[in-house]
Design a protein around this motif. Structure first.
Motif, mmCIF file in Angstrom:
data_model
loop_
_atom_site.group_PDB
_atom_site.id
_atom_site.type_symbol
_atom_site.label_atom_id
_atom_site.label_comp_id
_atom_site.label_asym_id
_atom_site.label_seq_id
_atom_site.Cartn_x
_atom_site.Cartn_y
_atom_site.Cartn_z
ATOM 1 N N UNK A 103 0.862 -1.185 0.000
ATOM 2 C CA UNK A 103 0.000 0.000 0.000
ATOM 3 C C UNK A 103 0.895 1.230 0.000
ATOM 4 N N UNK A 104 0.477 2.261 -0.733
ATOM 5 C CA UNK A 104 1.270 3.488 -0.764
ATOM 6 C C UNK A 104 1.346 4.112 0.626
ATOM 7 N N UNK A 105 2.463 4.752 0.891
ATOM 8 C CA UNK A 105 2.713 5.306 2.220
ATOM 9 C C UNK A 105 1.691 6.375 2.595
ATOM 10 N N UNK A 106 1.283 7.191 1.632
ATOM 11 C CA UNK A 106 0.358 8.280 1.958
ATOM 12 C C UNK A 106 -1.065 7.783 2.207
ATOM 13 N N UNK A 107 -1.410 6.582 1.765
ATOM 14 C CA UNK A 107 -2.763 6.070 2.017
ATOM 15 C C UNK A 107 -2.832 5.209 3.280
#
Length: 79
Positions: free
Chosen positions: A45-49
């Motif tokens: 999962x992307x870090x910002x999400x």
């Protein structure tokens, strides 16, 4: 099992789970960068999400604590 035993069980279960919730909250928001990096690498999962996912997980855990630990303890205490 007696009512006193069940009351003690649900009381201690509530205390332990609230302690775990507080520990998880402190760890997630205190070490946000380190934990986000680890979880991003593990889950893909992307870090910002990850921040909304953390918030959702903590909220769900809190509701589960209330429903399955705190409310039974209060009901047994009031009996």
């Amino acid at each position: 099992m007696t009512q006193a035993t069940l009351t003690a069980f649900f009381g201690w279960m509530t205390v332990i789970h609230i302690g775990l919730l507080l520990f998880a909250t402190v760890m997630i928001y205190g070490l946000r960068d380190v934990i986000s990096d680890i979880h991003a690498r593990i889950s893909g999962v992307e870090k910002r999400s990850l921040a909304p996912l953390y918030f959702q997980w903590l909220g769900t855990y809190k509701v589960l604590i209330f429903v399955f630990a705190l409310v039974p303890w209060l009901a047994l205490t009031l009996l």
